[in-house]
Design an enzyme around this catalytic site. Structure first.
Site, PDB file in Angstrom:
ATOM      1  N   GLU A 261     -12.268  -4.112  -4.318  1.00 39.65           N
ATOM      2  CA  GLU A 261     -12.798  -2.736  -3.913  1.00 39.65           C
ATOM      3  C   GLU A 261     -12.206  -1.727  -4.724  1.00 39.65           C
ATOM      4  O   GLU A 261     -12.882  -0.714  -5.144  1.00 39.65           O
ATOM      5  CB  GLU A 261     -12.680  -2.559  -2.354  1.00 39.65           C
ATOM      6  CG  GLU A 261     -13.604  -3.299  -1.322  1.00 39.65           C
ATOM      7  CD  GLU A 261     -13.425  -4.769  -1.395  1.00 39.65           C
ATOM      8  OE1 GLU A 261     -12.198  -5.183  -1.402  1.00 39.65           O
ATOM      9  OE2 GLU A 261     -14.312  -5.610  -1.480  1.00 39.65           O
TER      10      GLU A 261
ATOM     11  N   LEU B 275      10.824 -20.408  -5.251  1.00 36.22           N
ATOM     12  CA  LEU B 275       9.948 -19.383  -4.639  1.00 36.22           C
ATOM     13  C   LEU B 275       8.628 -19.460  -5.200  1.00 36.22           C
ATOM     14  O   LEU B 275       8.224 -19.622  -6.453  1.00 36.22           O
ATOM     15  CB  LEU B 275      10.398 -17.799  -4.754  1.00 36.22           C
ATOM     16  CG  LEU B 275       9.496 -16.873  -4.201  1.00 36.22           C
ATOM     17  CD1 LEU B 275       9.595 -17.064  -2.563  1.00 36.22           C
ATOM     18  CD2 LEU B 275       9.927 -15.478  -4.669  1.00 36.22           C
TER      19      LEU B 275
ATOM     20  N   ASP C 254       0.748  -1.102  -0.131  1.00 37.80           N
ATOM     21  CA  ASP C 254      -0.143   0.116   0.075  1.00 37.80           C
ATOM     22  C   ASP C 254       0.823   1.219  -0.096  1.00 37.80           C
ATOM     23  O   ASP C 254       1.998   1.251   0.391  1.00 37.80           O
ATOM     24  CB  ASP C 254      -0.856  -0.009   1.203  1.00 37.80           C
ATOM     25  CG  ASP C 254      -2.154   0.982   1.100  1.00 37.80           C
ATOM     26  OD1 ASP C 254      -2.265   1.458  -0.131  1.00 37.80           O
ATOM     27  OD2 ASP C 254      -2.831   1.065   2.137  1.00 37.80           O
TER      28      ASP C 254
ATOM     29  N   TRP D 198     -12.224  -1.509  -7.860  1.00 36.22           N
ATOM     30  CA  TRP D 198     -12.687  -1.080  -9.190  1.00 36.22           C
ATOM     31  C   TRP D 198     -13.515   0.295  -8.743  1.00 36.22           C
ATOM     32  O   TRP D 198     -13.818   0.880  -9.849  1.00 36.22           O
ATOM     33  CB  TRP D 198     -13.950  -2.106  -9.518  1.00 36.22           C
ATOM     34  CG  TRP D 198     -13.369  -3.424  -9.790  1.00 36.22           C
ATOM     35  CD1 TRP D 198     -13.497  -4.439  -9.125  1.00 36.22           C
ATOM     36  CD2 TRP D 198     -12.648  -3.913 -11.111  1.00 36.22           C
ATOM     37  NE1 TRP D 198     -13.060  -5.478  -9.570  1.00 36.22           N
ATOM     38  CE2 TRP D 198     -12.463  -5.347 -10.953  1.00 36.22           C
ATOM     39  CE3 TRP D 198     -12.501  -3.426 -12.202  1.00 36.22           C
ATOM     40  CZ2 TRP D 198     -11.966  -6.165 -11.977  1.00 36.22           C
ATOM     41  CZ3 TRP D 198     -11.897  -4.096 -13.168  1.00 36.22           C
ATOM     42  CH2 TRP D 198     -11.516  -5.178 -12.984  1.00 36.22           C
TER      43      TRP D 198
ATOM     44  N   ASN E  95       1.331   3.485  -2.856  1.00 36.96           N
ATOM     45  CA  ASN E  95       1.845   3.899  -4.336  1.00 36.96           C
ATOM     46  C   ASN E  95       1.435   5.242  -4.440  1.00 36.96           C
ATOM     47  O   ASN E  95       2.040   6.174  -5.030  1.00 36.96           O
ATOM     48  CB  ASN E  95       1.446   2.981  -5.325  1.00 36.96           C
ATOM     49  CG  ASN E  95       2.090   1.518  -4.952  1.00 36.96           C
ATOM     50  OD1 ASN E  95       3.053   1.444  -4.278  1.00 36.96           O
ATOM     51  ND2 ASN E  95       1.737   0.529  -5.835  1.00 36.96           N
TER      52      ASN E  95
ATOM     53  N   HIS F 210       2.296   3.271  -8.939  1.00 34.82           N
ATOM     54  CA  HIS F 210       2.190   1.893  -9.100  1.00 34.82           C
ATOM     55  C   HIS F 210       3.526   1.421  -9.998  1.00 34.82           C
ATOM     56  O   HIS F 210       3.726   0.205  -9.665  1.00 34.82           O
ATOM     57  CB  HIS F 210       0.881   1.766  -9.954  1.00 34.82           C
ATOM     58  CG  HIS F 210      -0.237   2.232  -9.171  1.00 34.82           C
ATOM     59  ND1 HIS F 210      -0.555   1.971  -7.934  1.00 34.82           N
ATOM     60  CD2 HIS F 210      -1.418   2.836  -9.436  1.00 34.82           C
ATOM     61  CE1 HIS F 210      -1.481   2.231  -7.465  1.00 34.82           C
ATOM     62  NE2 HIS F 210      -2.199   2.876  -8.423  1.00 34.82           N
TER      63      HIS F 210
ATOM     64  N   SER G 287      -8.107  -4.717   4.827  1.00 31.64           N
ATOM     65  CA  SER G 287      -8.894  -4.313   3.684  1.00 31.64           C
ATOM     66  C   SER G 287      -8.970  -5.746   2.972  1.00 31.64           C
ATOM     67  O   SER G 287      -8.835  -5.576   1.671  1.00 31.64           O
ATOM     68  CB  SER G 287      -7.739  -3.501   2.714  1.00 31.64           C
ATOM     69  OG  SER G 287      -7.604  -2.182   3.469  1.00 31.64           O
TER      70      SER G 287
ATOM     71  N   ARG H  12     -12.020   2.909  -8.068  1.00 33.07           N
ATOM     72  CA  ARG H  12     -11.256   4.033  -8.492  1.00 33.07           C
ATOM     73  C   ARG H  12     -11.408   4.599  -9.964  1.00 33.07           C
ATOM     74  O   ARG H  12     -12.106   3.933 -10.637  1.00 33.07           O
ATOM     75  CB  ARG H  12      -9.785   3.461  -8.492  1.00 33.07           C
ATOM     76  CG  ARG H  12      -9.334   3.008  -7.048  1.00 33.07           C
ATOM     77  CD  ARG H  12      -7.852   2.835  -6.772  1.00 33.07           C
ATOM     78  NE  ARG H  12      -7.842   2.243  -5.283  1.00 33.07           N
ATOM     79  CZ  ARG H  12      -6.371   2.250  -4.859  1.00 33.07           C
ATOM     80  NH1 ARG H  12      -5.477   2.477  -5.554  1.00 33.07           N
ATOM     81  NH2 ARG H  12      -6.317   2.082  -3.620  1.00 33.07           N
TER      82      ARG H  12
HETATM   83  C1  IPE Z   1      -5.503  -2.601  -0.264  1.00 31.33           C
HETATM   84  O1  IPE Z   1      -5.111  -1.396  -0.490  1.00 31.33           O
HETATM   85  C2  IPE Z   1      -5.486  -3.345  -1.573  1.00 31.33           C
HETATM   86  C3  IPE Z   1      -4.070  -3.537  -2.127  1.00 31.33           C
HETATM   87  C4  IPE Z   1      -2.976  -3.277  -1.765  1.00 31.33           C
HETATM   88  C5  IPE Z   1      -4.360  -3.988  -3.389  1.00 31.33           C
HETATM   89  P1  IPE Z   1      -6.284  -0.279  -0.580  1.00 31.33           P
HETATM   90  O2  IPE Z   1      -5.466   1.219  -0.464  1.00 31.33           O
HETATM   91  O3  IPE Z   1      -7.123  -0.574  -1.712  1.00 31.33           O
HETATM   92  O4  IPE Z   1      -6.939  -0.487   0.964  1.00 31.33           O
HETATM   93  P2  IPE Z   1      -8.088   0.995   1.597  1.00 31.33           P
HETATM   94  O5  IPE Z   1      -9.024   1.369   0.590  1.00 31.33           O
HETATM   95  O6  IPE Z   1      -6.802   1.765   2.034  1.00 31.33           O
HETATM   96  O7  IPE Z   1      -8.468   0.052   2.729  1.00 31.33           O
HETATM   97  C1  IPE Z   2      -1.456   0.250  -3.125  1.00 30.68           C
HETATM   98  O1  IPE Z   2      -1.355   1.488  -3.437  1.00 30.68           O
HETATM   99  C2  IPE Z   2      -1.887  -0.344  -4.734  1.00 30.68           C
HETATM  100  C3  IPE Z   2      -3.329  -0.665  -4.906  1.00 30.68           C
HETATM  101  C4  IPE Z   2      -4.162  -0.728  -4.041  1.00 30.68           C
HETATM  102  C5  IPE Z   2      -3.441  -1.072  -6.268  1.00 30.68           C
HETATM  103  P1  IPE Z   2      -2.612   2.650  -3.347  1.00 30.68           P
HETATM  104  O2  IPE Z   2      -2.916   2.959  -4.926  1.00 30.68           O
HETATM  105  O3  IPE Z   2      -3.728   2.079  -2.499  1.00 30.68           O
HETATM  106  O4  IPE Z   2      -1.824   4.015  -2.670  1.00 30.68           O
HETATM  107  P2  IPE Z   2      -2.588   4.982  -1.570  1.00 30.68           P
HETATM  108  O5  IPE Z   2      -2.949   4.217  -0.449  1.00 30.68           O
HETATM  109  O6  IPE Z   2      -3.718   5.584  -2.350  1.00 30.68           O
HETATM  110  O7  IPE Z   2      -1.136   5.943  -1.457  1.00 30.68           O
HETATM  111 MG    MG Z   3      -4.171   2.363  -0.604  1.00 33.02          MG
END
Ligand code: IPE
Ligand code: IPE
Ligand code: MG
Length: 241
Positions: free
Chosen positions: A66, A130, A19, A68, A21, A36, A195, A70
């Site tokens: 969840e 791995l 998380d 989607w 990115n 990303h 999450s 975005r």
């Molecule tokens: C969890 O991160 C999903 C992934 C890392 C793929 P999110 O950024 O989507 O989670 P929330 O919305 O902060 O809980």
């Molecule tokens: C995690 O990073 C990657 C995915 C959920 C695809 P985020 O995109 O959730 O990055 P933040 O949490 O918005 O910083």
């Molecule tokens: Mg996130």
């Protein structure tokens, strides 16, 4: 002096919620997709480091059921990134002895991405150094609901009996049926929540939350998290003799 027991407790299976990115990129004034892309570079480094750290199973959360919600731009950007990662890394991963698999609901994914996923799973099926599992369109609740449906259908067909469904059988029918339960779940970016990740499988996992955003997460930080893990006392409900 009596020899000390120096056997070190290491996790066999590490699961990571990658998380941060988006925030990593935005704090630099860059589009979220740049974060990303950097995140994908990190995956390569962490995958390379795992076997030497004694980690045999690495399961990473790339896209949740969840996510989607975005923007179309971000969702399409992520899907493109997944395809590109598979295309570009297939040969190298195979050469490194990585077996790559996917968990999650593949139904809604683009046909081309699904073919790439099937292809690399098949191509790397014999590798053992791995086990890399990528969760794409994965949600723990979605997985449990799909599994309940599959078990009910099998029972209706007469392939299984309802009274033989137990914890062990349910575990085997999940997307992760071939994997051991995670010993350690790591989440980056400072959020302290699950999450919807590996809800069933993580019942007795240890957890580590680090403020580091995923694009800044290094093999060195992973090594120090593993060192802390080695000090933990895992009791699984029991008490020490
Ligand atoms: C969890 O991160 C999903 C992934 C890392 C793929 P999110 O950024 O989507 O989670 P929330 O919305 O902060 O809980
Ligand atoms: C995690 O990073 C990657 C995915 C959920 C695809 P985020 O995109 O959730 O990055 P933040 O949490 O918005 O910083
Ligand atoms: Mg996130």
């Amino acid at each position: 002096m009596a020899a000390k027991d120096i056997s070190v407790q290491m996790p066999v299976h590490v699961a990571i919620i990658m998380d941060g990115n988006g925030r990593w990129a935005r704090s630099r004034g860059w589009p979220r997709l740049v974060g990303h892309r950097r995140g994908a570079e990190r995956v390569k480094q962490i995958v390379k480091a795992c076997p030497d750290l004694g980690v045999r199973y690495l399961t990473i959360y790339a896209f949740s059921t969840e996510n989607w919600k975005r923007s179309t731009e971000e969702v399409l950007g992520l899907m493109t990134l997944f395809s590109r990662y598979i295309e570009r890394e297939a040969e190298g991963l195979n050469a490194e002895g990585v077996r790559m698999r996917f968990i999650g609901d593949r139904g809604p994914l683009d046909g081309r991405l699904r073919r790439l996923m099937d292809g690399i799973e098949e191509r790397t099926a014999g590798n053992e150094r791995l086990n890399l599992t990528v969760a794409i369109n994965y949600g723990g609740r979605n997985e449990l609901a799909r599994t309940a449906r599959a078990l009910a259908a099998a029972a209706a067909r007469g392939d299984i009996r309802p009274d033989e469904i137990n914890e062990e059988m349910l575990s085997r029918w999940l997307d992760t049926g071939d994997l051991p339960d995670p010993d350690l779940v790591i989440r980056t970016s400072g959020e302290t929540r699950i999450s919807n990740y590996l809800l069933w499988q993580s019942a007795y996992a240890e957890y580590e939350f680090t403020p580091t955003h995923w694009p800044d997460f290094t093999p060195e930080e992973l090594a120090s998290i593993l060192a802390r893990y080695s000090m933990r006392d895992r009791r699984f409900g029991s008490v020490k003799a």
